[in-house]
Scaffold this active site. Structure first.
Site, mmCIF file in Angstrom:
data_model
loop_
_atom_site.group_PDB
_atom_site.id
_atom_site.type_symbol
_atom_site.label_atom_id
_atom_site.label_comp_id
_atom_site.label_asym_id
_atom_site.label_seq_id
_atom_site.Cartn_x
_atom_site.Cartn_y
_atom_site.Cartn_z
ATOM 1 N NE ARG A 80 -3.103 -3.020 0.407
ATOM 2 C CZ ARG A 80 -3.686 -3.710 -0.564
ATOM 3 N NH1 ARG A 80 -3.628 -3.273 -1.817
ATOM 4 N NH2 ARG A 80 -4.300 -4.838 -0.302
ATOM 5 C CD GLU B 16 -5.961 -8.743 5.630
ATOM 6 O OE1 GLU B 16 -4.809 -8.287 5.538
ATOM 7 O OE2 GLU B 16 -6.990 -8.110 5.323
ATOM 8 C CG ASP C 116 -8.927 -2.539 5.929
ATOM 9 O OD1 ASP C 116 -8.124 -1.790 6.509
ATOM 10 O OD2 ASP C 116 -8.590 -3.393 5.093
ATOM 11 C CD GLU D 78 -5.426 -0.590 1.578
ATOM 12 O OE1 GLU D 78 -4.941 -0.443 2.722
ATOM 13 O OE2 GLU D 78 -5.808 -1.684 1.137
ATOM 14 C CD1 TRP E 226 -11.659 -10.899 -0.420
ATOM 15 C CD2 TRP E 226 -10.374 -10.612 1.389
ATOM 16 N NE1 TRP E 226 -10.402 -11.386 -0.717
ATOM 17 C CE2 TRP E 226 -9.593 -11.220 0.380
ATOM 18 C CE3 TRP E 226 -9.781 -10.325 2.624
ATOM 19 C CZ2 TRP E 226 -8.250 -11.555 0.571
ATOM 20 C CZ3 TRP E 226 -8.444 -10.656 2.810
ATOM 21 C CH2 TRP E 226 -7.698 -11.271 1.803
HETATM 22 C C1 BDP Z 1 -5.581 -3.787 4.640
HETATM 23 C C2 BDP Z 1 -4.587 -3.788 3.537
HETATM 24 C C3 BDP Z 1 -3.602 -4.900 3.644
HETATM 25 C C4 BDP Z 1 -2.993 -4.914 5.033
HETATM 26 C C5 BDP Z 1 -4.090 -4.987 6.063
HETATM 27 C C6 BDP Z 1 -3.578 -4.822 7.478
HETATM 28 O O1 BDP Z 1 -5.286 -3.885 2.308
HETATM 29 O O2 BDP Z 1 -2.625 -4.714 2.670
HETATM 30 O O3 BDP Z 1 -2.117 -5.958 5.185
HETATM 31 O O4 BDP Z 1 -5.007 -3.936 5.881
HETATM 32 O O5 BDP Z 1 -3.794 -3.767 8.042
HETATM 33 O O6 BDP Z 1 -6.166 -2.534 4.621
HETATM 34 O O7 BDP Z 1 -3.002 -5.737 8.036
#
Ligand code: BDP
Length: 680
Positions: A161, A287, A366, A394, A542
Site C-alpha cells: 500500500r 489474512e 478497514d 489506500e 472478504w
Molecule cells: C488492509 C490492507 C492490507 C494490510 C491490512 C492490514 O489492504 O494490505 O495488510 O489492511 O492492516 O487494509 O493488516
C-alpha cells in the site's frame, strides 16, 4: 529541492520587518549536555537559523545576552537561576518550556533531552510562521505517550500500500544503506513529535522474518541509532511463527516451554544489538498470517508470551486487533466482519500483561472513506490500547487524489464512546486519561517512500505532518494544523495560505462525494483498491458487502433485524445507530439497509443524494484544479507542476467514479435523476 524539504523549508526570511524581530535573540547557543539527542537539537537549531537568517550561532560557555539555552531542567547549573525547578511537576516525559527574558535570551528547556529537541523544532516553526517572540513563555506537553508510525516496507524494496515509490529502508532483500535519507526522514518525523517507528511490514514474509537474526540486526541497530538521535524508538514487526522458521522448532505454541524460551533468548539477542529497542508489532491470525489460533490458544496467550520475553528489557508488544475471517461465505448474511475485533478481544479484557498494547484500527472494517468508529475504544478498561490510523491513502485516492484526512481523524478522536458516561471521547481513552493504562497513544500506517517528495502527491505531505501534530495534541483544530503546514511548506503569503488551506480542508468531503455513498464503502477494484468497481467485492469471501439490489442498498447491522453490530457500542451509541430516525445520514448505509426512496434527514431520497453528490464531487475537483492553477505565480515550478498533474488526473478519474456509480444505481433502481442530467 523544495519537494524534498517538505515542511522543513526554512526559507531565507526576506522581509526585514519580520527578521528584525528575531535577530536580537540570535547570537549564541549554550548547550546543557552533549547526548546524541541534544546534538541533534543543536544541529537543527544552528542549521535552521543559518538558513533563515544567514546567522551562525556561536557556541557560548556562559550566560550572556542573546543566548539560546538548550538543556534539561537539571542539566546545567546556570539554568537554575533562570528556570523554576518546580516546572518539573508540570512537564511530562517529552514536554518542554520555551521562554524569553529581558536580555534577549531564549530558554528551551525539556524534562528530558527529547523535550529539548521538540522544543527546538517548535521554536523554528514559530519563526517559519512568523510568530512574535518577546512575550513567549509557555509549556508544551504531548497529550499522547506513544506517537508512532508503521511502515509497511518489504525487504524486496516494495511497500505494501505504498504510493510514493519504493522503500526508504530496503532494496533487493537487504538494507538500502542510504543513512542520510533515513536521517532526513527522522528529522521530518521528529519535528512533528513522532517518537516510535516499526519500519517493516506488518505482513512479515520469509525474508523479513530474518530481521531479528544476526544477519540483519547490525543494520537494524544502525537505523535505530539514527532514529534514536531524533528521539524515535525503533520497533520491528515480527513473524509469529519465527520459532519454527528461524529456530527449527516444530511449533509456535505460546504455552510450549521451548517456544517461550526461544523468544526469551531472542529478546536477549535483540537487546544485545539494540539496547533501547522499543519492542514488537504483531499481526497474528489475520489474512493468512500465523498466530495462536493454530494451537487453540487465545490472543492473550500469544501476546503475553512475547510480553514476558521483552519485559526484562522494558520492551512492549503492540498486538493488532485487525483479526477477522477473510474466508467468509458471502451467502451467509449473519456474519459481519465489522463485529470481529470486538468479538475476539473484548472477552479477553484484563488478561493481558501490562506491557501488551492492543492496536485498534479507527473503524471496525478497514480504513474506508467513512465508517463507524471501532466500538472497542473504551470497551476494555483493563487493557492498554493504541488507535491505528492509515496515513497511506489506500482507500482514499492512493496519493493521486487529494484527500486530506485530518478532518476525518478529528471526528474519530472526538467521537464520544460514553465508556465513562457522556464526555468520554476516543482521544481521552487512548491518551490514558480514562483508564489507568500503562502504555497508550496513537499509531498509523505511513504514507512515505523514496519518491523525491516523500509522499507521491506533494500535498499528501500534509497528512503526515498533520498526523504528527494531531497525535501530539488532538485538541488542535484542523484549521490550525493546516495553516501551520501550509506556512511551513509554502510560506506565509496570505493568498497561498488561504487557498491551499481551503483546498485541503474540503478534500475529504469531496472525495467522499464522488466515491461510494453514505458510509457503505468498498466499491473499489479488488486487490489494488484503486478506482471504482461496484461489485468487485460483492460476491467474494472478504466480508465487504454493500448488498445493493433493485430495491435498496446498505448493510443491516442493527440488533433488531441485522448482524447486531450496533449492540457493541455503549447504550447511547447503540440507540443512535440502531434507530433509522437518529442514525446520521453519512453512516446510514453502514448501519442500515434501506430502499432507494428512503428519505434522508437532508430531505433528499437516497438515490437522489447519490446522483447529486456525484455530480457535485466532480465539480468540486474541477474547482480544486482551478484554484491551484490560480496560484501558479506564487509556487515554485517543481511543486506547481507535480501537483497540477495529479489534480488533472483526479478530475478525469473522479468523472469515471461519478459515471460508474451513478449508472450502476440508475440501472439497479430504475429511478431517474430529478434533474435529468446525463447518466449513462
Ligand atoms: C488492509 C490492507 C492490507 C494490510 C491490512 C492490514 O489492504 O494490505 O495488510 O489492511 O492492516 O487494509 O493488516
Amino acid at each position: 529541492g523544495t519537494e524534498y524539504r517538505s515542511w522543513l523549508q526554512f526559507d531565507h526570511i526576506q522581509d526585514v520587518t519580520v527578521s528584525e524581530n528575531y535577530i536580537p535573540y540570535l547570537k549564541h547557543i549554550l548547550l546543557g549536555v552533549e547526548s546524541p539527542v541534544m546534538l541533534s537539537a543543536k544541529e537543527e537549531l544552528v542549521n535552521g537559523i543559518s538558513s533563515m537568517f544567514s546567522i551562525n550561532l556561536s557556541e557560548s560557555r556562559k550566560v550572556e545576552p542573546s543566548t539560546i539555552f538548550l538543556g534539561t531542567l537539571r542539566s546545567h547549573e546556570e539554568f537554575q537561576e533562570y528556570i523554576d525547578l518546580s516546572l518539573e511537576l508540570e512537564l511530562n516525559e517529552d514536554g518542554y518550556v520555551i521562554k524569553t527574558d529581558e536580555n534577549n535570551c531564549i530558554f528551551i528547556i525539556g524534562k528530558t533531552d527529547k523535550g529539548v529537541l521538540y522544543g527546538v523544532f517548535h521554536f523554528l516553526r514559530l519563526i517559519q510562521t512568523h510568530r512574535s517572540l518577546p512575550t513567549i513563555d509557555f509549556i508544551e506537553n504531548p497529550k499522547n505517550q506513544i506517537r508512532m508510525l508503521n511502515e509497511w516496507d518489504n525487504m524486496d524494496g516494495s511497500v505494501e500500500r505504498g504510493y510514493a515509490g519504493n522503500s526508504l529502508f530496503f532494496e533487493e532483500n537487504r538494507f538500502v544503506g542510504d543513512w542520510n535519507r533515513i536521517k532526513d526522514y527522522a528529522r521530518m518525523l521528529s519535528s512533528v513529535g513522532i517518537n516510535a517507528i516499526a519500519f517493516n511490514n506488518v505482513n512479515v514474509h520469509e525474508q523479513e522474518t530474518k530481521l531479528i537474526t544476526p544477519e540483519f540486526l547490525p543494520d537494524v541497530a544502525k537505523v535505530a541509532e539514527i532514529f534514536g538521535a531524533y528521539g524515535i524508538q525503533t520497533f520491528l514487526s515480527i513473524n509469529y511463527a519465527s520459532p519454527i522458521q528461524l529456530g527449527g522448532l516444530d511449533t509456535a505454541d505460546p504455552l510450549d516451554e521451548k517456544v517461550r524460551q526461544w523468544w526469551k533468548d531472542k529478546a536477549k539477542e535483540i537487546y544485545h544489538y539494540i539496547p533501547d529497542f522499543g519492542g514488537v508489532l504483531v499481526k497474528a491470525d489475520s489474512e493468512h498470517r500465523p498466530g495462536p489460533f493454530t494451537y487453540n490458544r487465545t490472543h492473550a496467550d500469544g501476546s503475553n508470551m512475547l510480553a514476558e520475553a521483552l519485559e526484562p528489557f522494558g520492551g512492549i508488544v503492540l498486538w493488532r486487533c485487525f483479526v477477522y475471517n477473510c474466508l467468509q461465505d458471502w451467502r451467509d448474511r449473519s456474519t459481519d466482519r465489522a463485529r470481529a475485533a470486538y468479538d475476539h478481544f473484548k472477552p479477553l479484557d484484563g488478561q493481558f500483561h501490562d506491557n501488551v498494547v492492543l492496536q485498534i484500527k479507527n473503524g471496525p472494517m478497514d480504513f474506508q472513506v467513512r465508517e463507524g468508529v471501532s466500538p472497542l475504544f473504551g470497551a476494555m478498561p483493563n487493557t492498554n490500547q493504541v488507535l491505528e490510523f492509515q496515513v497511506a491513502q489506500e482507500y482514499t485516492g492512493q496519493q493521486r487524489h487529494l484527500c486530506y484526512l485530518i478532518p476525518q481523524w478529528k471526528e474519530v478522536l472526538d467521537f464520544d464512546t460514553y465508556a465513562n458516561g457522556p464526555g468520554t471521547p476516543v482521544k481521552s481513552v487512548v491518551d490514558g486519561s480514562q483508564f489507568p493504562y500503562k502504555y497508550c497513544g496513537i499509531t498509523a500506517v505511513s504514507n512515505s517512500g523514496n519518491d523525491e517528495n516523500w509522499t507521491g502527491h506533494t500535498l499528501a505531505q500534509a497528512n503526515l505532518f498533520g498526523y504528527g501534530r494531531l497525535t501530539w495534541d488532538p485538541d488542535l483544530s484542523s484549521e490550525e494544523i493546516t495553516e501551520e503546514w501550509v506556512e511551513a511548506t509554502f510560506g506565509t503569503d496570505p493568498e497561498v495560505v488561504k487557498e491551499i488551506k481551503e483546498m485541503l480542508l474540503g478534500s475529504w468531503r469531496t472525495y467522499e462525494n464522488y466515491t461510494s455513498p453514505l458510509g457503505v464503502g468498498w466499491m473499489v477494484n479488488p486487490s489494488h483498491h484503486y478506482g471504482p468497481n461496484v461489485d468487485g467485492y460483492e460476491y467474494d469471501v472478504w466480508g465487504t458487502y454493500h448488498f445493493a439490489d433493485w430495491k435498496g442498498i446498505g448493510v443491516d447491522r442493527t440488533i433488531a433485524t441485522g448482524t447486531g453490530f450496533t449492540g457493541q457500542y455503549f447504550q447511547e451509541n447503540t440507540d443512535l445507530y440502531e434507530n433509522l430516525d437518529t442514525c446520521p445520514d453519512e453512516l446510514l448505509l453502514f448501519f442500515h439497509h434501506v430502499p432507494y426512496t428512503h428519505q434522508l434527514k437532508s430531505g433528499k431520497t437516497v438515490i437522489q443524494h447519490i446522483y447529486d453528490t456525484h455530480f457535485e464531487g466532480v465539480e468540486q475537483v474541477e474547482k480544486l484544479k482551478e484554484r491551484w492553477v490560480a496560484l501558479e505565480s506564487k509556487i515554485d515550478s517543481d511543486r506547481f507542476k507535480s501537483v497540477l498533474e495529479r489534480l488533472e488526473h483526479q478530475v478525469e478519474h473522479s468523472k469515471e467514479w461519478r459515471d460508474i456509480i451513478n449508472t450502476y444505481f440508475y440501472r439497479k433502481s430504475g429511478i431517474p435523476d430529478e434533474q435529468n442530467r446525463r447518466i449513462y
